[in-house]
Design an enzyme around this catalytic site. Structure first.
Site: not given
Ligand code: SAH
Length: 237
Positions: A77
């Site tokens: 993010s």
């Molecule tokens: N907090 C992260 C942002 C990652 S983007 C950071 O600091 O890098 C959002 C993430 O949510 C992705 O890695 C995606 O694979 C995950 N995601 C999407 N749907 C999900 C679900 N149902 N359960 C767990 N993770 C999920």
């Protein structure tokens, strides 16, 4: 509440004065974007070596206020978004915090720096494994798991949580997350169509059956998948 040791990043990591200077500039930038009152959050952003959460050493990109690809079609993010969500969450030391979407682990490291007792869920195995290894290397010890976080933490005995943070776009507030929220607890989740813009929501559980919902700014997140999210790659259910 668990009593947690303070977070300090091992000095031997590749966190050079150059990285530190870029990070300080990022903190000044975020302060100028309306987050100046969020001293604890900015201090955490200033403490976490964001470049280590990148797939390779891109020091310039790591401290720009931008999202960045981390593999598997996902992104780390944007720092502004991390700071914004973290500020809404208002984490206090010892809070049990559930994060849905571990991704790179960066947001999780910011929450740990604020003293969270962190549980973090990632759907994609490769990202979950990489983040778990990186947490260990950084001396951080959240509970991590690879599962569908739209259904909450897989073992319901770990609930309730004082804080729940969703870092992917949900088509609606996932009911399973409301069930795992403590009375007095706070859920922060971006809600809206995947591929479009989402509205940041904060839901406060005022009693067992009363939830107060507040709306904040618009953002763009990658889709939340799974049973309580978008069932396939993007179409809201
Ligand atoms: N907090 C992260 C942002 C990652 S983007 C950071 O600091 O890098 C959002 C993430 O949510 C992705 O890695 C995606 O694979 C995950 N995601 C999407 N749907 C999900 C679900 N149902 N359960 C767990 N993770 C999920």
């Amino acid at each position: 509440m668990r009593s947690l040791p303070p977070v300090s990043f091992p000095p031997s990591l590749l966190d050079t004065p150059r990285h530190q200077g870029l990070r300080a500039a990022l903190v000044r930038h975020l302060s100028g974007r309306g987050l100046a009152a969020e001293g604890r959050v900015l201090a955490a952003i200033g403490a976490v070596p964001r470049h280590l959460f990148f797939p390779a050493d891109f020091p310039e990109q790591a401290y720009l206020d931008k999202a960045f690809p981390i593999g598997d079609g996902q992104t780390i993010s944007q720092p502004y978004t991390v700071a914004y969500q973290t500020a809404l969450l208002a984490v206090q030391p010892g809070h049990r915090v559930l994060e849905i979407g571990t991704g790179s682990g960066y947001q999780g490291a910011v929450l740990l720096t604020l003293g969270a007792d962190l549980y973090t869920v990632e759907l994609l195995p490769a990202l979950a494994a990489r983040a778990a290894a990186l947490f260990a290397r950084l001396g951080l010890h959240p509970r991590t798991t690879c599962a569908d976080g739209s259904c909450g933490w897989p073992d319901p005995a770990a609930a309730p949580f004082d804080r729940i943070l969703v870092t992917a776009a949900a088509p609606h507030v996932p009911p399973a997350l409301l069930r795992q929220l403590a009375v007095g607890g706070v859920l922060v989740v971006p809600v809206g169509p995947s591929g479009g813009v989402q509205r940041m929501l904060r839901v406060v559980r005022e009693s067992m059956d009363r939830f107060r919902r507040e709306e904040f700014d618009e953002f763009r997140f990658v889709p939340l998948r799974g049973a309580g999210g978008n069932r396939d790659n993007g179409t809201p259910d």
